[in-house]
Design a protein around this motif. Structure first.
Motif, short mmCIF file in Angstrom:
data_model
loop_
_atom_site.label_atom_id
_atom_site.label_comp_id
_atom_site.label_asym_id
_atom_site.label_seq_id
_atom_site.Cartn_x
_atom_site.Cartn_y
_atom_site.Cartn_z
N GLN B 63 0.82 -1.22 0.00
CA GLN B 63 0.00 0.00 0.00
C GLN B 63 0.86 1.27 0.00
O GLN B 63 0.59 2.21 -0.73
N PHE B 66 2.20 2.25 -3.37
CA PHE B 66 1.26 2.95 -4.26
C PHE B 66 1.36 4.46 -4.02
O PHE B 66 1.29 5.26 -4.97
N THR B 92 -2.83 9.07 -11.02
CA THR B 92 -3.78 8.23 -10.26
C THR B 92 -4.24 7.06 -11.12
O THR B 92 -4.29 5.91 -10.65
N VAL B 95 -1.44 4.43 -11.52
CA VAL B 95 -1.23 3.60 -10.33
C VAL B 95 -2.42 2.66 -10.11
O VAL B 95 -2.24 1.51 -9.69
N THR B 96 -3.64 3.13 -10.44
CA THR B 96 -4.81 2.26 -10.34
C THR B 96 -4.61 1.02 -11.23
O THR B 96 -4.84 -0.12 -10.81
N GLY B 99 -2.25 -1.26 -9.71
CA GLY B 99 -2.88 -2.02 -8.63
C GLY B 99 -3.59 -3.25 -9.20
O GLY B 99 -3.49 -4.35 -8.65
N ALA B 220 -5.33 1.35 -4.62
CA ALA B 220 -4.20 1.93 -5.34
C ALA B 220 -4.49 3.39 -5.66
O ALA B 220 -3.62 4.26 -5.50
N ALA B 224 -2.33 6.55 -4.37
CA ALA B 224 -1.70 7.44 -5.34
C ALA B 224 -2.12 8.88 -5.07
O ALA B 224 -1.28 9.80 -5.06
#
Lengths: 382, 310
Positions: B63, B66, B92, B95-96, B99, B220, B224
Motif C-alpha cells: 500500500q 502505491f 492516479t 497507479v490504479t 494495482g 491503489a 496514489a
C-alpha cells in the motif's frame, strides 16, 4: 634444416627481445578506493572520474619523472569491510605507491590502520576531522576535503559580521549532523554567539514544522540547518510555511544544484558555506583558485559531459598533491610521505593547502565562501 | 501602602504569563495543523488497507508503495506536461492500473492459499515496486510544485500553506465520495456484502473475484492520490512509501481494520499524536509514537477504536 634454424633464431630473438629493445619503464602504481556505487555514489563517481582523467593527462605528457602512471581503482560500495579488503589488495597485490580515498569518514577510519602499518601514504577524500587528527599519530594519512569545523567557523564569522548573536540549530541525527551539532555548540562562545534552540530531525523526516514552531517561539535571529539529501530542502519549505522571516543558513551538505531544485521558491535567500567551485565564474580574477577551478570544470565537462562537483575536487587535489610530491621525492615511501607533508601553497579545487607535521589537511576556513541562493543560482554573499 | 503596593505589583507578572499562554496555544495550534495534514494522508492509506482487507482478508503491505508511485509518476508527468490536473489524474489512473496488474499477476494465481502466504507476497511486491522505482527514478528526491501558490496563510496565531488545505480538502472529498460509493451504489453494496460474508455474497451471484480486483483498484487510487497531495510538502523519493505504509497500517489498526470511519479517525489521531510528540517531547520520538500506539492498541484493544469483534 633451414626452417628449423630460422625458427631457433627467431625464438632467440623473441627471448632476448626485451633485453635490447627499448625497455618500457615500470609504471608508478596509484591506488584508489571510492564509494562508486551504493548510497554514497554521488561522492565516489566524480572522484573516480577525476582520478582517471588526471592520470591520463599525466600519461599524455609523458608521466612523472619519465615513468607512466598506472591507476588501480576499487569500489567499496560505502562498506567498511570491502574498503579494508581493497586496501590490503592494493598494498599486497598491486604494490600501490600511495592510495587516494576512501570517500567516506567511516571507511577512511577503517582503512587507515592498514595503510599506517604498511607505511603507504593515504590521501582520504572524506570530511571527518578525526581522519588526520592528531597528525602526529596519523603520520601516513592525509586528507583533502574541508572539515565541518571550517564550515561552522565560516558561518559564525558571517553571523558575527552581521551582528546576529542568537541562533537556533536544527541538525540531522546522522553522523554528519551529530558532528555538525558538536562543532556548532563548541565554537559558538568564541564568536559571542548563543545557541538558543537546539533541535534534531531524522534523515527521512518529511515534516519539520514542529521543530521550527518551537524555534519560532525563541529569540533566535537565524536558523542553522545541518543535513544532507532532501531533508534540508523540506526545512526550507517548512520555514516558509510558518512565515518565519529570519535568515536560514544551510551547511555545505546542501551546496548542490539539486538542493536549489528541491527547495524551489523556498530556497531563495538561503545562505550557506560552499567550496568555491559552485561560484567560480563570479570570483574576482585576483583569486588564485579561479584559474584552477575553471580548468578543472572545463576538463571535466569535456571528458564526462557533466559539470564538475566539489566531491571530484577532493580526488583532484589528492592526485595533484601526490604528483607534486612524487616529482620532488620519487617513489621512496619515507621521502614521498615527507614531501606530501611539506606541501606548501598548493592552489587546489578545495582551497589553498599548507600542510605541516601538525596539520595533514592544510586548509583554512577561507576554503569556504558564504554563498546565497538568488533566482535559483548560487551567488557570492559577500 | 502595603496593600496598594501589592495591588500594583501583582498584575505585573500576568502579561508575561498571558503572553506565554498565547504562545503555547499558538504552538499547539501549529502542531495540530501539521498533524492533521499528515494525518489526512495516513487516513487515505489506512482506508486503502481497510478496503483490501474487507475484500480479501489480507493486509496489502504494498500500500505504501502505491503512495510513492503516485507521487513520482505525478512528478514525471508534470515534467512532461506542466499542467497539474493532468498530472494528478494521469498518475492516479496509472497507479490504479498498476494495482490491478499487481492483483492479477501476483495474487490471483495463488488466491486460494492462506492469507499468510498472500501477505508475504504483498511484502515481496512492495520490495519489487520499490526496487523498480529506484531503477527508474534513481535515489534522488524530486519536487512537485504546490497546487496553488506557496504564500503561507495566517489562521489566527498559526500559519499554513494552501497545500495543507488542498490535502485536507481533497482527502475529505475522497473519503466522502468513497463512503457514498459504498452506501449508495450497487457495486459498492456488493463490495460490502463480500466483506460481510463472501460465501453468501457468491451464492446470490456477486462476482467475488471482480470485487477483489475493484478493491485493489480503489486502494491503489487512494494511495496514489495521497502521494500526489503530499508530494509538494515532502518531496517524492523512491523509498518514501515504506514508512508511510507502516504509518497508514498503524492508523488502520488504531481505528479498527476494515472500518472506514475508524481509518479516518486513526489516521488523524496518529498524525496529531506524532506532531505533538515531536513538538512537545522531542523530535526523535516522532516515529516511535506511531509504533508505540500500534503496540498499545494491539495489547489493549486489538479490534481498534471502532472495530467490531476482535
Amino acid at each position: 634444416m633451414n626452417g628449423r634454424l630460422a625458427s631457433l633464431v627467431l625464438a632467440a630473438l623473441v627471448l632476448a627481445g626485451p633485453a635490447w629493445a627499448q625497455n618500457p619503464p615500470e609504471p608508478y602504481v596509484i591506488g584508489g578506493i571510492f564509494s562508486i556505487t551504493g548510497p554514497a555514489s554521488y561522492l565516489g563517481e566524480p572522484e573516480r572520474n577525476t582520478l582517471q582523467m588526471l592520470v591520463s593527462e599525466y600519461n599524455a605528457k609523458g608521466g612523472i619523472k619519465g615513468r607512466p602512471l598506472k591507476v588501480v581503482i576499487y569500489d567499496d560500495e560505502g562498506d567498511v569491510t570491502k574498503a579494508r579488503l581493497h586496501a590490503e589488495k592494493l598494498i599486497q597485490k598491486d604494490k600501490a605507491l600511495a592510495i587516494i580515498g576512501p570517500s567516506l569518514t567511516h571507511t577512511s577510519m577503517a582503512v587507515l590502520p592498514i595503510t599506517q602499518k604498511a607505511r603507504v601514504p593515504l590521501i582520504s577524500c572524506a570530511a571527518g576531522i578525526e581522519i588526520t587528527h592528531p597528525a602526529a599519530e596519523r603520520q601516513w594519512v592525509f586528507k583533502t576535503a574541508q572539515t565541518d569545523a571550517m564550515a561552522v567557523n565560516r558561518i559564525y564569522q558571517y553571523l558575527k559580521k552581521h551582528n546576529l548573536s542568537q541562533v537556533a540549530i536544527l541538525t540531522v541525527s546522522t553522523g554528519f549532523g551529530v558532528s555538525g551539532r558538536k562543532q556548532l555548540t563548541e565554537q559558538a562562545p568564541q564568536f559571542g554567539i548563543k545557541v538558543v534552540a537546539d533541535e534534531v530531525f531524522g534523515e527521512k523526516d518529511t515534516d519539520m514544522t514542529p521543530q521550527l514552531t518551537k524555534i519560532r517561539n525563541t529569540p533566535a535571529q537565524a536558523v542553522i540547518c545541518w543535513g544532507t539529501g532532501p531533508a534540508p530542502a523540506i526545512v526550507a519549505k517548512n520555514l516558509k510555511q510558518l512565515g518565519m522571516k529570519i535568515p536560514l543558513i544551510q551547511s555545505h551538505g546542501a551546496a548542490s544544484k539539486k538542493f536549489i531544485e528541491l527547495a524551489g521558491d523556498a530556497g531563495e535567500g538561503i545562505l550557506l558555506p560552499a567550496g568555491k567551485l559552485v561560484i567560480y565564474p563570479s570570483l574576482p580574477d585576483a583569486d588564485p583558485q579561479k584559474a584552477v577551478l575553471a580548468r578543472y570544470d572545463e576538463a571535466y565537462r569535456r571528458a564526462f559531459n557533466a559539470p564538475a562537483s566539489s566531491f571530484g575536487g577532493y580526488a583532484y587535489d589528492a592526485m595533484k598533491i601526490l604528483a607534486q610530491a612524487l616529482e620532488q621525492a620519487g617513489p621512496d615511501p619515507d621521502k614521498l610521505r615527507a614531501a606530501i607533508e611539506n606541501t606548501k601553497n598548493y592552489v587546489g579545487v578545495s582551497g589553498v593547502f599548507n600542510m605541516s607535521p601538525e596539520d595533514h589537511n592544510g586548509l583554512s576556513p577561507e576554503a569556504f565562501v558564504m554563498v546565497k541562493i538568488d533566482k535559483g543560482e548560487f551567488k557570492l554573499a559577500e | 501602602m502595603w496593600g496598594r503596593g501589592r495591588g500594583l505589583a501583582a498584575p505585573a507578572p500576568s502579561p508575561a504569563g498571558v503572553h506565554d499562554t498565547v504562545e503555547t496555544l499558538a504552538a499547539l495550534f501549529q502542531y495540530l495543523i501539521s498533524g492533521l495534514t499528515n494525518g489526512a494522508i495516513y487516513a487515505l492509506i489506512a482506508l486503502g488497507f481497510g478496503i483490501i482487507f474487507n475484500a480479501t482478508h489480507i493486509i496489502n503491505f504494498a500500500q505504501g508503495e502505491f503512495v510513492m508511485l503516485g507521487a513520482l509518476m505525478a512528478i514525471s508527468l508534470y515534467q512532461a506536461v506542466p499542467w497539474l490536473p493532468a498530472a494528478f489524474v494521469g498518475a492516479t489512473l496509472a497507479v490504479t492500473l498498476l494495482g490491478l496488474v499487481f492483483e492479477r499477476l501476483a495474487l490471483r494465481p495463488v488466491r486460494d492459499r492462506s492469507p499468510l502466504t498472500l501477505i508475504i507476497i504483498t511484502v515481496g511486491g512492495a520490495v519489487l515496486l520499490k526496487g523498480l522505482a529506484m531503477l527508474w527514478w534513481g535515489k534522488e528526491a524530486y519536487n512537485l510544485p504546490p497546487f496553488s501558490g506557496a504564500q503561507p496563510l495566517h489562521l489566527g496565531p498559526a500559519t499554513l500553506l494552501p497545500q495543507n488545505l488542498w490535502v485536507l480538502g481533497v482527502a475529505a472529498l475522497l473519503l466522502a465520495g468513497l463512503e457514498a460509493f459504498f452506501r449508495l451504489t450497487l457495486t459498492g453494496k456488493a463490495m460490502r456484502a463480500c466483506a460481510y460474508n463472501p460465501v453468501a455474497a457468491r451464492l446470490v451471484g456477486i462476482p467475488a473475484a471482480r470485487m477483489v480486483q475493484l478493491s485493489f483498484a480503489l486502494s491503489a487510487a487512494l494511495g496514489a492520490a495521497g502521494g500526489i497531495l503530499i508530494a509538494p510538502l515532502t518531496l517524492g523519493v523512491y523509498d518514501m512509501g515504506t514508512m508511510l505504509g507502516l504509518k497508514g497500517f498503524s492508523a488502520a489498526i488504531l481505528g479498527g481494520l476494515g472500518s472506514s470511519l475508524g481509518g479516518v479517525l486513526g489516521g488523524l489521531l496518529l498524525g496529531v499524536a506524532e506532531s505533538l510528540a515531536s513538538g512537545l517531547i522531542s523530535s526523535g520520538y516522532r516515529d516511535a509514537v506511531a509504533f508505540f500506539i500500534l503496540l498499545v492498541v494491539l495489547f489493549v484493544r486489538p479490534q481498534g477504536l471502532l472495530g467490531g469483534k476482535p
